[in-house]
Design a protein around this motif. Sequence first.
Motif, short mmCIF file in Angstrom:
data_model
loop_
_atom_site.label_atom_id
_atom_site.label_comp_id
_atom_site.label_asym_id
_atom_site.label_seq_id
_atom_site.Cartn_x
_atom_site.Cartn_y
_atom_site.Cartn_z
N ILE A 287 9.46 2.50 -8.26
CA ILE A 287 8.74 2.39 -6.99
C ILE A 287 9.70 2.66 -5.85
N GLY A 288 9.32 3.58 -4.95
CA GLY A 288 10.11 3.85 -3.75
C GLY A 288 9.16 4.09 -2.60
N THR A 289 8.65 3.03 -1.99
CA THR A 289 7.49 3.11 -1.09
C THR A 289 7.71 3.93 0.16
N ASP A 290 8.95 3.92 0.70
CA ASP A 290 9.23 4.51 2.02
C ASP A 290 8.55 3.71 3.13
N PHE A 291 8.31 2.42 2.89
CA PHE A 291 7.72 1.58 3.93
C PHE A 291 8.58 1.62 5.20
N ASP A 292 7.90 1.71 6.33
CA ASP A 292 8.48 1.76 7.67
C ASP A 292 9.22 3.06 7.96
N GLY A 293 9.03 4.07 7.10
CA GLY A 293 9.69 5.35 7.29
C GLY A 293 8.85 6.34 8.07
N PHE A 294 8.00 5.83 8.97
CA PHE A 294 7.12 6.67 9.78
C PHE A 294 6.20 7.51 8.89
N ILE A 295 5.70 6.84 7.85
CA ILE A 295 4.67 7.40 6.98
C ILE A 295 3.38 6.64 7.22
N ILE A 296 2.27 7.20 6.75
CA ILE A 296 1.00 6.47 6.71
C ILE A 296 0.69 6.19 5.25
N PRO A 297 0.87 4.95 4.81
CA PRO A 297 0.58 4.65 3.41
C PRO A 297 -0.89 4.86 3.08
N SER A 298 -1.15 5.07 1.81
CA SER A 298 -2.52 5.24 1.35
C SER A 298 -3.33 3.99 1.64
N ALA A 299 -4.63 4.16 1.85
CA ALA A 299 -5.52 3.03 2.17
C ALA A 299 -5.40 1.95 1.11
N GLY A 300 -5.31 0.72 1.59
CA GLY A 300 -5.25 -0.42 0.69
C GLY A 300 -3.85 -0.88 0.35
N ILE A 301 -2.83 -0.02 0.60
CA ILE A 301 -1.46 -0.41 0.27
C ILE A 301 -0.55 -0.21 1.48
N ARG A 302 -1.05 -0.58 2.65
CA ARG A 302 -0.33 -0.34 3.89
C ARG A 302 0.55 -1.52 4.28
N GLY A 303 1.25 -2.06 3.30
CA GLY A 303 2.14 -3.18 3.55
C GLY A 303 2.62 -3.77 2.25
N ALA A 304 3.38 -4.88 2.37
CA ALA A 304 4.00 -5.49 1.20
C ALA A 304 2.99 -5.99 0.17
N HIS A 305 1.73 -6.21 0.59
CA HIS A 305 0.71 -6.62 -0.38
C HIS A 305 0.47 -5.55 -1.43
N ALA A 306 1.08 -4.35 -1.26
CA ALA A 306 0.92 -3.27 -2.24
C ALA A 306 1.49 -3.63 -3.60
N TYR A 307 2.58 -4.41 -3.64
CA TYR A 307 3.26 -4.63 -4.92
C TYR A 307 2.36 -5.31 -5.95
N PRO A 308 1.72 -6.44 -5.64
CA PRO A 308 0.81 -7.02 -6.65
C PRO A 308 -0.41 -6.14 -6.93
N LEU A 309 -0.87 -5.37 -5.95
CA LEU A 309 -2.00 -4.46 -6.20
C LEU A 309 -1.62 -3.37 -7.19
N ILE A 310 -0.39 -2.87 -7.09
CA ILE A 310 0.08 -1.87 -8.05
C ILE A 310 0.20 -2.49 -9.44
N VAL A 311 0.69 -3.72 -9.51
CA VAL A 311 0.75 -4.41 -10.81
C VAL A 311 -0.65 -4.58 -11.39
N GLU A 312 -1.60 -4.97 -10.56
CA GLU A 312 -2.98 -5.12 -11.02
C GLU A 312 -3.51 -3.80 -11.59
N ALA A 313 -3.23 -2.70 -10.91
CA ALA A 313 -3.69 -1.39 -11.39
C ALA A 313 -3.04 -1.03 -12.72
N MET A 314 -1.78 -1.40 -12.91
CA MET A 314 -1.12 -1.14 -14.19
C MET A 314 -1.71 -2.00 -15.30
N LEU A 315 -1.99 -3.26 -15.00
CA LEU A 315 -2.59 -4.14 -16.01
C LEU A 315 -3.97 -3.64 -16.42
#
Length: 341
Positions: A287-315
Amino acid sequence: MVGKRGVSSAARELVHEALVFDLHIESFLPFRLFGYDLERAHRLNPGFLFGHLDLPRAREFGLDGGMWSLTTNPFRTAAGRWRAFLDNVALVKRLVARSPSLELVRTASEWRRVAESGLHPVLLSIQGANAVDGAPSLDAIPEDLVARMTLLHLTPSQIGAPSSAAHHLRRSKGLGPGGPPLIEAMNERRIMVDLAHIHRRGFQEAVDVHTKDLPFAVTHGGVESVHRHWRNVNDDEIRAVAASGGVVGVIAAGLYLGRRQGASGAERVVDHLGHLIEVGGEDVAGIGTDFDGFIIPSAGIRGAHAYPLIVEAMLRRGWREGRIRKVLGLNALRTLAALRP
């Protein structure tokens, strides 16, 4: 049981039990430019270019630490870039010294020790090695603090051509005269060579120069076979990283993840991770999010709450716990340990 934000108790427990190592965090950038307070919990970001991460949210959502990037204005002179880099390092050191949460680290063992103590380990990295081409040598980097450098960022340099449209400004798309000696010096100093942002021709030339028994990485990007984009790695590049013992970090930016009807941002991250594993094996994916790198994250993962959501998707895809732990951080930590145990 699935709770708020669509995350099950199993995903919440796993993301907090595992070591979560983000290969590319840019949160020093808004701190340096705007005084963004990393110690305060900010509201979840609605999709702007920064504000994705802070330390309270990192703790809440399971992020243990990562590689924190320093980016330098490429339009300064070489001497000016070097002075700016030194100033930025001094600023970051002052921030860490007064922070109750952060600790600068240089090696994999230090990273693990600090993370397991409950503090946030910071590995410094450089986005665009032309930041230091005005230095007398890489030995001049203060206290051997830099653990990783991307050879290029968004602009051409004497090191080579980027993957961005700016590569059209260069006739040659491969490594420039400064590329091979830089890679050799990085190998000698055990600074991780990061091939994110480099043109495909330069990618292969860098692989040819790189010491064969050391790993290299692509810390933040996507996979071309999942979504065609100039920032994304192709299957041959994935195999090259895997063969070196390195890691590819999947980014959070929607531009590079692409869309799939009915898929959330977290699911798109896992689409890319799944292809990495299919092509290069489960030891190559990270995982290399590039958070705060002047990107627009994909909908639903626009912050640190992305990490457990990604784990949920893997499970939900039936991935076993051992694979998930590798993706979350063990692959990144293993790659670092091969360079800096």
